[in-house]
Design a protein around this motif. Sequence first.
Motif, mmCIF file in Angstrom:
data_model
loop_
_atom_site.group_PDB
_atom_site.id
_atom_site.type_symbol
_atom_site.label_atom_id
_atom_site.label_comp_id
_atom_site.label_asym_id
_atom_site.label_seq_id
_atom_site.Cartn_x
_atom_site.Cartn_y
_atom_site.Cartn_z
ATOM 1 N N LEU A 1 17.760 29.362 31.023
ATOM 2 C CA LEU A 1 17.597 29.682 32.438
ATOM 3 C C LEU A 1 18.456 30.902 32.752
ATOM 4 C CD1 LEU A 1 16.200 28.419 35.007
ATOM 5 C CD2 LEU A 1 18.442 27.432 35.537
ATOM 6 N N LYS A 2 17.824 31.993 33.149
ATOM 7 C CA LYS A 2 18.565 33.218 33.461
ATOM 8 C C LYS A 2 18.873 33.250 34.960
ATOM 9 C CE LYS A 2 17.505 37.103 31.430
ATOM 10 N NZ LYS A 2 16.826 38.374 31.063
ATOM 11 N N ARG A 3 20.133 33.502 35.271
ATOM 12 C CA ARG A 3 20.561 33.587 36.663
ATOM 13 C C ARG A 3 21.543 34.738 36.841
ATOM 14 N NH1 ARG A 3 16.790 31.035 37.423
ATOM 15 N NH2 ARG A 3 16.511 29.039 38.508
ATOM 16 N N ARG A 4 21.495 35.344 38.025
ATOM 17 C CA ARG A 4 22.479 36.372 38.365
ATOM 18 C C ARG A 4 23.784 35.695 38.759
ATOM 19 N NH1 ARG A 4 22.026 42.133 41.420
ATOM 20 N NH2 ARG A 4 21.253 42.596 39.340
ATOM 21 N N ALA A 5 24.909 36.281 38.354
ATOM 22 C CA ALA A 5 26.214 35.719 38.688
ATOM 23 C C ALA A 5 26.452 35.775 40.189
ATOM 24 C CB ALA A 5 27.311 36.475 37.946
ATOM 25 N N ASP A 6 27.452 35.021 40.645
ATOM 26 C CA ASP A 6 27.789 35.032 42.072
ATOM 27 C C ASP A 6 28.666 36.220 42.445
ATOM 28 O OD1 ASP A 6 26.540 32.470 42.865
ATOM 29 O OD2 ASP A 6 27.989 31.625 41.468
ATOM 30 N N PHE A 7 29.504 36.649 41.499
ATOM 31 C CA PHE A 7 30.414 37.763 41.765
ATOM 32 C C PHE A 7 30.477 38.693 40.560
ATOM 33 C CE2 PHE A 7 31.992 34.189 44.248
ATOM 34 C CZ PHE A 7 32.191 34.747 45.501
ATOM 35 N N LEU A 8 30.691 39.957 40.851
ATOM 36 C CA LEU A 8 31.065 40.937 39.840
ATOM 37 C C LEU A 8 32.574 41.107 39.953
ATOM 38 C CD1 LEU A 8 29.142 42.575 37.953
ATOM 39 C CD2 LEU A 8 29.612 44.546 39.394
ATOM 40 N N LEU A 9 33.285 41.141 38.833
ATOM 41 C CA LEU A 9 34.741 41.238 38.929
ATOM 42 C C LEU A 9 35.285 42.287 37.969
ATOM 43 C CD1 LEU A 9 36.322 39.630 36.365
ATOM 44 C CD2 LEU A 9 35.325 37.683 37.524
ATOM 45 N N LEU A 10 36.451 42.793 38.305
ATOM 46 C CA LEU A 10 37.152 43.799 37.510
ATOM 47 C C LEU A 10 38.520 43.259 37.139
ATOM 48 C CD1 LEU A 10 37.392 46.718 36.382
ATOM 49 C CD2 LEU A 10 38.309 47.381 38.627
ATOM 50 N N GLN A 11 38.830 43.279 35.844
ATOM 51 C CA GLN A 11 40.143 42.846 35.389
ATOM 52 C C GLN A 11 41.148 43.977 35.597
ATOM 53 O OE1 GLN A 11 40.151 41.497 31.345
ATOM 54 N NE2 GLN A 11 42.048 40.355 31.582
ATOM 55 N N ILE A 12 42.322 43.636 36.134
ATOM 56 C CA ILE A 12 43.340 44.634 36.483
ATOM 57 C C ILE A 12 44.679 44.230 35.860
ATOM 58 C CG2 ILE A 12 44.541 45.813 38.372
ATOM 59 C CD1 ILE A 12 42.193 44.924 40.195
ATOM 60 N N SER A 13 45.364 45.191 35.255
ATOM 61 C CA SER A 13 46.706 44.956 34.703
ATOM 62 C C SER A 13 47.718 45.788 35.483
ATOM 63 C CB SER A 13 46.759 45.322 33.220
ATOM 64 O OG SER A 13 45.941 44.478 32.455
ATOM 65 N N SER B 1 34.602 45.458 52.847
ATOM 66 C CA SER B 1 34.196 45.580 51.449
ATOM 67 C C SER B 1 33.864 44.244 50.780
ATOM 68 C CB SER B 1 35.309 46.243 50.640
ATOM 69 O OG SER B 1 36.452 45.387 50.571
ATOM 70 N N LYS B 2 34.352 43.125 51.333
ATOM 71 C CA LYS B 2 34.204 41.789 50.751
ATOM 72 C C LYS B 2 34.913 41.650 49.410
ATOM 73 C CE LYS B 2 29.751 40.863 52.997
ATOM 74 N NZ LYS B 2 28.340 40.441 52.796
ATOM 75 N N ILE B 3 35.814 42.571 49.105
ATOM 76 C CA ILE B 3 36.580 42.487 47.863
ATOM 77 C C ILE B 3 37.669 41.427 48.011
ATOM 78 C CG2 ILE B 3 38.201 43.714 46.360
ATOM 79 C CD1 ILE B 3 36.632 46.256 46.872
ATOM 80 N N VAL B 4 37.833 40.607 46.996
ATOM 81 C CA VAL B 4 38.879 39.587 46.961
ATOM 82 C C VAL B 4 39.751 39.839 45.742
ATOM 83 C CG1 VAL B 4 39.381 37.121 46.755
ATOM 84 C CG2 VAL B 4 37.439 37.887 48.136
ATOM 85 N N LEU B 5 41.067 39.805 45.930
ATOM 86 C CA LEU B 5 42.028 40.003 44.853
ATOM 87 C C LEU B 5 42.638 38.651 44.507
ATOM 88 C CD1 LEU B 5 43.301 42.383 43.209
ATOM 89 C CD2 LEU B 5 45.160 42.385 44.881
ATOM 90 N N PHE B 6 42.616 38.281 43.231
ATOM 91 C CA PHE B 6 43.088 36.945 42.873
ATOM 92 C C PHE B 6 43.624 36.911 41.446
ATOM 93 C CE2 PHE B 6 38.763 37.227 41.432
ATOM 94 C CZ PHE B 6 38.696 36.475 40.275
ATOM 95 N N PHE C 1 45.192 31.537 42.196
ATOM 96 C CA PHE C 1 45.072 31.600 43.653
ATOM 97 C C PHE C 1 44.694 32.997 44.109
ATOM 98 C CE2 PHE C 1 49.362 32.716 42.597
ATOM 99 C CZ PHE C 1 49.668 33.769 43.438
ATOM 100 N N THR C 2 44.320 33.093 45.371
ATOM 101 C CA THR C 2 43.946 34.362 45.983
ATOM 102 C C THR C 2 45.164 35.031 46.609
ATOM 103 O OG1 THR C 2 41.728 33.542 46.470
ATOM 104 C CG2 THR C 2 42.485 35.437 47.743
ATOM 105 N N LEU C 3 45.297 36.333 46.403
ATOM 106 C CA LEU C 3 46.386 37.087 47.017
ATOM 107 C C LEU C 3 46.036 37.391 48.473
ATOM 108 C CD1 LEU C 3 46.924 37.565 43.910
ATOM 109 C CD2 LEU C 3 48.019 39.699 44.611
ATOM 110 N N THR C 4 47.029 37.259 49.345
ATOM 111 C CA THR C 4 46.879 37.549 50.768
ATOM 112 C C THR C 4 48.072 38.390 51.207
ATOM 113 O OG1 THR C 4 48.116 35.616 51.554
ATOM 114 C CG2 THR C 4 45.767 35.292 51.055
ATOM 115 N N PRO C 5 48.041 38.936 52.409
ATOM 116 C CA PRO C 5 49.183 39.716 52.885
ATOM 117 C C PRO C 5 50.492 38.940 52.905
ATOM 118 C CG PRO C 5 47.269 40.161 54.248
ATOM 119 C CD PRO C 5 46.890 39.030 53.342
ATOM 120 N N SER C 6 50.431 37.613 53.000
ATOM 121 C CA SER C 6 51.657 36.810 53.031
ATOM 122 C C SER C 6 51.966 36.126 51.696
ATOM 123 C CB SER C 6 51.562 35.741 54.133
ATOM 124 O OG SER C 6 50.431 34.907 53.927
ATOM 125 N N HIS C 7 51.023 36.142 50.763
ATOM 126 C CA HIS C 7 51.222 35.498 49.460
ATOM 127 C C HIS C 7 50.767 36.439 48.350
ATOM 128 C CE1 HIS C 7 52.186 31.752 51.429
ATOM 129 N NE2 HIS C 7 51.019 31.726 52.045
#
Length: 270
Positions: A78-90, A120-125, A129-135
């Motif tokens: 079963l072929k399906r499109r992913a929910d998110f595209l992501l970029l690995q960052i160091s 942009s709907k970009i999420v950094l994590f 957990f997800t990074l936020t301005p306070s965490h």
Amino acid sequence: MSGTHKRVRANGYNSSFGDAAGAVVRPLTFANFTMLKYILPFLLIALSGAAFAQDETLVLSPFEVSSNKANSKPPVVLKRRADFLLLQISVVNDTREEERRRDEVYATLKGMVSAIPADSKIVLFTEDFTLTPSHYQIPLVDVADKRDASNVTLYAKVPISDSDDAGTLSEKLRAYVRSVKIQGRTEVFSGDIGLSIKNPERYRYDVIQAIANDARKIRDSFGDSFEIVVRGLDARLQWQRVSVSEVELYLPFKYDVFPVRIQKTIDGSR
């Protein structure tokens, strides 16, 4: 595993990463009380990680176009499109003084969160957990082969729909990383483009239905003289990346084909 991401290779076998809420914090004494300003943010991170309840799988390995890969998969996928595209960052910093190194990395991470465009709907994590301005003050890791250096691995993801162009979204993520203002001796590197799937097991019965449809066609082709038996439906769902934005999901099933006349002969001899 609720509350964490799972990182997997392209073939769907996964290695899980622990939840930040399970971290052990040693009691503070008067002698090390000054370290409270560094430990307290980690406690806050643990709490935010516990609230980050997403059963999400990261597929980081690049896809391969190979006949050997195709031969290793069952006939029904079963072929399906992913929910998110992501970029690995160091993020790496080699400032010699530990406290200053930590401050420079955290200032950069804070800037990375602030640099995310509002629309942009970009999420950094991270894997916990997800990074936020306070965490954003996440635990740093010492670089094994370099003295006085720390690094951390992050991911930036963006939703991808059937109408989105994967190349455009990939460049959007890379452009975001290039826009980050680094602090001190901090360096930020973009890695590979990966995929993220929310709860792949939700496709399990879609795969089983596709197998049932295939078995029905085979039985119709053979007629009433043969019986089709499907084995392997109790296995865990597996998946493999097959393009920039898609995965194939499957169960390692097999067919057994039995002539019905043998069964009738057995029944008649009783």
